[in-house]
Design a protein around this motif. Structure first.
Motif, PDB file in Angstrom:
ATOM      1  N   LEU A 149       0.844  -1.182   0.000  1.00 49.12           N
ATOM      2  CA  LEU A 149       0.000   0.000   0.000  1.00 49.12           C
ATOM      3  C   LEU A 149       0.883   1.236   0.000  1.00 49.12           C
ATOM      4  N   ALA A 150       0.659   2.148  -0.937  1.00 55.22           N
ATOM      5  CA  ALA A 150       1.418   3.393  -1.033  1.00 55.22           C
ATOM      6  C   ALA A 150       0.500   4.586  -0.865  1.00 55.22           C
ATOM      7  N   GLY A 151       0.854   5.499   0.041  1.00 62.07           N
ATOM      8  CA  GLY A 151       0.113   6.738   0.172  1.00 62.07           C
ATOM      9  C   GLY A 151       0.423   7.677  -0.979  1.00 62.07           C
ATOM     10  N   LEU A 152      -0.533   8.511  -1.353  1.00 59.94           N
ATOM     11  CA  LEU A 152      -0.370   9.438  -2.483  1.00 59.94           C
ATOM     12  C   LEU A 152      -0.447  10.866  -1.967  1.00 59.94           C
ATOM     13  N   PHE A 153       0.656  11.593  -2.124  1.00 63.15           N
ATOM     14  CA  PHE A 153       0.691  12.983  -1.678  1.00 63.15           C
ATOM     15  C   PHE A 153      -0.026  13.900  -2.652  1.00 63.15           C
ATOM     16  N   GLY A 154      -0.018  13.558  -3.945  1.00 62.06           N
ATOM     17  CA  GLY A 154      -0.565  14.429  -4.974  1.00 62.06           C
ATOM     18  C   GLY A 154      -2.044  14.268  -5.213  1.00 62.06           C
ATOM     19  N   GLU A 155      -2.711  13.351  -4.518  1.00 63.79           N
ATOM     20  CA  GLU A 155      -4.148  13.148  -4.693  1.00 63.79           C
ATOM     21  C   GLU A 155      -4.690  12.386  -3.496  1.00 63.79           C
TER      22      GLU A 155
END
Length: 390
Positions: A207-213
């Motif tokens: 699981l990767a968090g998304l800073f841009g959305e």
């Protein structure tokens, strides 16, 4: 022979007795990073004491640590690109190399043979022999536009694989290191600016968090070939995000009650995702500030949360059965990190601005011990060696 046997036996007994006083297991040991001083403390959780202090680690302003599978050796990744192998039992550095210009962490493979460093400058991943720190491979993080990308969220996976996220490139890479001198890379589109990543305790999901959305990128590692998809895409819809003073850390996330408990970027909320129902949102818990670490006790009954500035003197405890905050603590100024003992009877908190580490009882919420430390940040226990992604 009788005249010589007794002295030999006595000498051997004395030697063994001397060895016995120096022998200990590693299961309750750990490391506290003293970020400003460029050194680490070796600690033990049974007696809640410091065993040794070791200097010479360079810039530890964003240091992380992984452990050999037997817990004896710690691998310390420094902000200045330093990778250092430490013998915890003898409290000494065995190997050290400056492997990059700017590094923020790493991982160790399932079999404990390969250490991997994730780098900002130059963007990429480098593989090293865990016993000698001999370089094995250099994997440049080249995005679709042909430019280098910062690497974040590096985690070990089952099957001698690694996963990582590329911030500028917006990709997740799955890296097969069965042959560490010739790694094989699978590249998956992830979304805008993945800023951190984690693997679930069973090794199935990355699981990767998304800073841009809004949302997160999710990879089912049991699927062949793997593919990334978005989950929790609407958690911030309809409201403006708050200023982000410190990026949340998914590596300190929580799995409890069959749910994932995650920090919401730019929100004063902890998100709950139902992993058995397609990772759909299952609830939210309002908290005192922007969460940085959202960490579950080993039994999963409680989740402990610390916060970014200006609420970084606060720690809150969420009961996972009721999904309510049941305790708010003010342990010190600048709580940067939390680490549970292997079975969770206590939690260690680093108090950067008060130059100490405080140990709390997780049942009574009372302080048990205080250890002096020079601007401490990360706390890492050897029990991490037995878990994926840690």
């Amino acid at each position: 022979m009788r005249r010589t046997a007794l002295p030999v036996v006595l000498a051997l007994s004395a030697l063994l007795a001397g060895c016995a006083t120096a022998v200990r297991g590693t299961g309750d040991m750990g490391v506290v990073v003293e970020r400003a001083a460029g050194r680490i403390q070796v600690v033990e959780t049974s007696g809640m004491t410091r065993l040794a202090t070791i200097d010479g680690f360079g810039d530890l302003s964003h240091a992380s640590v992984v452990f050999a599978r037997d817990g004896r050796y710690a691998y310390v990744f420094g902000r200045d690109g330093g990778l250092t192998r430490v013998d915890l039992l003898n409290a000494k550095v065995t190997h050290r190399t400056i492997q990059a210009g700017n590094s923020i962490g790493g991982a160790i493979t399932q079999d404990g043979r390969v250490v991997a460093a994730q780098n900002y400058e130059p963007g990429g991943i480098r593989l090293f022999d865990a016993a000698t720190l001999e370089p094995l491979a250099d994997i440049p993080a080249i995005g679709p536009d042909g430019r280098r990308s910062k690497v974040v969220g590096l985690a070990d996976l089952p099957g001698k694989r690694l996963a990582a996220s590329l911030f500028e490139a917006g990709e997740i890479w799955i890296i097969d290191v069965a042959d560490p001198r010739h790694p094989k890379v699978t590249k998956l589109p992830a979304g805008k600016q993945p800023y951190d990543g984690l693997v679930t305790p069973d090794g199935r999901w990355y699981l990767a968090g998304l800073f841009g959305e809004d949302g997160l990128a999710l990879v089912d590692l049991w699927q062949s070939p793997p593919a990334a998809r978005h989950v929790l895409s609407g958690y911030g819809r309809g409201s403006a995000p708050l200023p982000v003073y410190k990026m949340p850390h998914l590596r300190g996330w929580a799995m409890a009650q069959g749910k994932a408990w995650l920090p919401a970027i730019g929100r004063h909320e902890v998100l709950i995702a139902d992993t058995a129902n397609g990772w759909q949102e299952a609830g939210r818990v309002e908290v005192a500030g922007q969460p940085v670490f959202v960490m579950a006790q080993p039994d999963g009954r409680q989740v402990w949360v610390n916060f970014a500035f200006p609420n970084n003197e606060t720690v809150q405890v969420i009961d996972t059965a009721t999904r309510k905050v049941v305790r708010t603590l003010k342990p010190c100024r600048g709580v940067l990190h939390m680490e549970f003992t292997p079975k969770g009877e206590a939690v260690w908190l680093s108090c950067r601005d008060d130059n100490r580490v405080v140990v709390y009882d997780t049942t009574s919420y009372e302080p048990l011990a205080t250890l002096p430390a020079d601007h401490p940040s990360g706390i890492f226990f050897t029990s991490r060696a037995q878990r994926f992604g840690m």
